[in-house]
Design a protein around this motif. Sequence first.
Motif, short mmCIF file in Angstrom:
data_model
loop_
_atom_site.label_atom_id
_atom_site.label_comp_id
_atom_site.label_asym_id
_atom_site.label_seq_id
_atom_site.Cartn_x
_atom_site.Cartn_y
_atom_site.Cartn_z
N UNK A 1 0.83 -1.20 0.00
CA UNK A 1 0.00 0.00 0.00
C UNK A 1 0.87 1.25 0.00
N UNK A 2 1.92 1.24 0.84
CA UNK A 2 2.83 2.38 0.90
C UNK A 2 3.58 2.56 -0.41
N UNK A 3 3.98 1.43 -1.03
CA UNK A 3 4.66 1.50 -2.32
C UNK A 3 3.77 2.18 -3.37
N UNK A 4 2.48 1.86 -3.33
CA UNK A 4 1.53 2.47 -4.27
C UNK A 4 1.48 3.98 -4.07
N UNK B 1 17.41 4.35 4.71
CA UNK B 1 17.16 3.20 3.83
C UNK B 1 15.68 2.79 3.80
N UNK B 2 14.79 3.67 4.22
CA UNK B 2 13.36 3.31 4.23
C UNK B 2 12.87 2.95 2.84
N UNK B 3 13.11 3.83 1.86
CA UNK B 3 12.65 3.56 0.49
C UNK B 3 13.34 2.36 -0.11
N UNK B 4 14.62 2.16 0.23
CA UNK B 4 15.35 0.99 -0.25
C UNK B 4 14.69 -0.29 0.25
N UNK C 1 8.97 -4.96 -2.19
CA UNK C 1 8.05 -4.93 -3.34
C UNK C 1 8.59 -5.76 -4.50
N UNK C 2 9.90 -5.70 -4.72
CA UNK C 2 10.53 -6.42 -5.82
C UNK C 2 11.04 -7.80 -5.40
N UNK D 1 13.55 -8.55 -3.45
CA UNK D 1 15.01 -8.57 -3.58
C UNK D 1 15.58 -9.22 -2.32
N UNK D 2 15.83 -10.54 -2.42
CA UNK D 2 16.19 -11.33 -1.23
C UNK D 2 17.46 -10.88 -0.51
N UNK D 3 18.55 -10.52 -1.20
CA UNK D 3 19.76 -10.12 -0.46
C UNK D 3 19.53 -8.97 0.52
N UNK D 4 18.78 -7.95 0.07
CA UNK D 4 18.50 -6.81 0.96
C UNK D 4 17.52 -7.22 2.05
#
Length: 266
Positions: A59-62, A168-171, A177-178, A180-183
Amino acid sequence: MTETVPGVSGSTIAMVLGIYERLLNALSMLTTKDRKKALPFLFTFGIGMACGFLASIYLIRYFLDNFYLQTFFFFIGIIAGFLPYIWKETVKTTKSGLIKKHYFIMLTSLSFVIIIIIIQFFSGMDNLDPNNLSFFNYLYFIIAGLFASTALVLPGISGALILTIMGIFEIAVDAISAFHLPIILTIGLGVFSGILITSRVVKYLLTNYISETYSAMIGLVSGSIFAILSNLETGFYTEFNVSVLITFIGGATLVVFLNVYKNRKV
């Protein structure tokens, strides 16, 4: 869900729902021989938290994709609205015999604001490429996750707020959302490690140094406004409009509502 919103404390919601003490005790028991007694509660609590976390992140990503400035000023409104309440709580917890207690609170808070400003200048997280990360980037994610874990037990602080302060909130939102397992795994490792360590530390600080802890929280919450503004896209002030002002007021109003409801429950 509130742990994903900078400025809204999950611990405050736990207080409103009447489970804060139980949560704090259960997390503290994880590093003792009585850990099995805490697992049933933490397991069911964890399922609800995971579902709410994932739903809220998307929801936040949207909103970040479609209403970038309005979303962040909603967060700033929440933080600004919360500051008077946390100041009041801090003054209340400060020993009456302490000389010039308001100056003590202001000095401690200012120290933490300065720390946050320094972090913003030296974190180096701007324009980070998720596909080209160094060992030190991952180490920083772990440390950020460790600090973010304190939000589970510290009233007035959310995990998202700590990640915002660390830059790093947006990261983190993009990584989830993507998928991205390492992060995700490195931040998660920091959070998991932090839960085992910080729950007992925070409980100790709130028991023995409550005034100092609350004063530090004022500094963290105040400094987070600078952290958010410093991480906004360059030239954001040219897009400031009525809708941004409305979301700011909406965020502050939400905090007032939560505090009124919490006091009624008490």
